[in-house]
Design an enzyme around this catalytic site. Structure first.
Site, short mmCIF file in Angstrom:
data_model
loop_
_atom_site.label_atom_id
_atom_site.label_comp_id
_atom_site.label_asym_id
_atom_site.label_seq_id
_atom_site.Cartn_x
_atom_site.Cartn_y
_atom_site.Cartn_z
N HIS A 1 0.85 -1.19 0.00
CA HIS A 1 0.00 0.00 0.00
C HIS A 1 0.88 1.24 0.00
CE1 HIS A 1 -4.00 -1.75 1.72
NE2 HIS A 1 -3.39 -2.64 0.96
N GLU B 1 0.95 3.86 1.87
CA GLU B 1 1.45 4.28 3.18
C GLU B 1 2.63 3.42 3.63
OE1 GLU B 1 -3.14 4.65 3.42
OE2 GLU B 1 -1.67 3.47 2.31
N CYS C 1 -6.56 2.33 5.60
CA CYS C 1 -7.18 1.06 5.97
C CYS C 1 -6.64 0.59 7.33
CB CYS C 1 -6.86 0.02 4.90
SG CYS C 1 -5.14 -0.55 4.92
N CYS D 1 -2.71 -0.04 7.28
CA CYS D 1 -1.92 1.19 7.18
C CYS D 1 -2.07 2.06 8.41
CB CYS D 1 -2.29 1.93 5.90
SG CYS D 1 -1.78 0.99 4.43
#
Length: 151
Positions: A52, A54, A82, A85
């Site tokens: 992801h 992040e 999410c 993260c």
């Protein structure tokens, strides 16, 4: 430099994901006015559920900081983070989170739960939402239009 400037940089990262058919989420980490971490979604490209925006930005920033603690920084994310993260942000001790568009299905900065500010955790973040929200939301809408059936 202000929140809008750094969010615009996160949007540039999200655009990179858009171009390679990844969900267009981008992140940058700012420390003392400088960007020390950048990332954009690469889950499909790298066949890795951890890739992801992040997580990629946090990895880069930790290398530059020379520590797993990324204190005195702000992370800018185009979409509300999410659970994974949000947990990584808490674990990295990032004190401030700024995001653009909410994520009503998986957001953990208040939409579904507020993992970033849970009293029982050892670290809590200051959270600011809605920075360049329209631009962030529109990029997501444009991406998902590709997958809708046309009648």
């Amino acid at each position: 430099m202000n929140d809008e400037y750094f969010m615009s940089e996160a949007l540039k990262e999200a655009q990179k994901a858009f171009v390679i058919d990844e969900v267009p989420i981008g992140a940058v980490i700012e420390h003392k006015g400088e960007i020390i971490g950048r990332g954009y979604n690469r889950r499909n490209t790298d066949c890795n559920p951890l890739m992801h925006a992040e997580i990629i930005a946090i990895n880069e920033a930790a290398k530059i900081m020379g520590d797993w603690r990324i204190e005195d920084c702000t992370i800018y994310i185009t979409v509300e983070p999410c659970p994974m993260c949000s947990g990584a942000v808490v674990q990295a001790r990032i004190p401030r989170v700024v995001y653009g568009a909410p994520n009503p299905k998986a957001g953990c900065a208040g939409s579904v739960i507020n993992l970033l500010q849970m009293e029982k955790l050892n670290h809590r973040c200051d959270v600011k939402s809605g920075v360049l929200e329209e631009e962030c939301r529109n990029l997501m809408k444009e991406f998902f239009k590709r997958f809708r059936k046309k009648d």
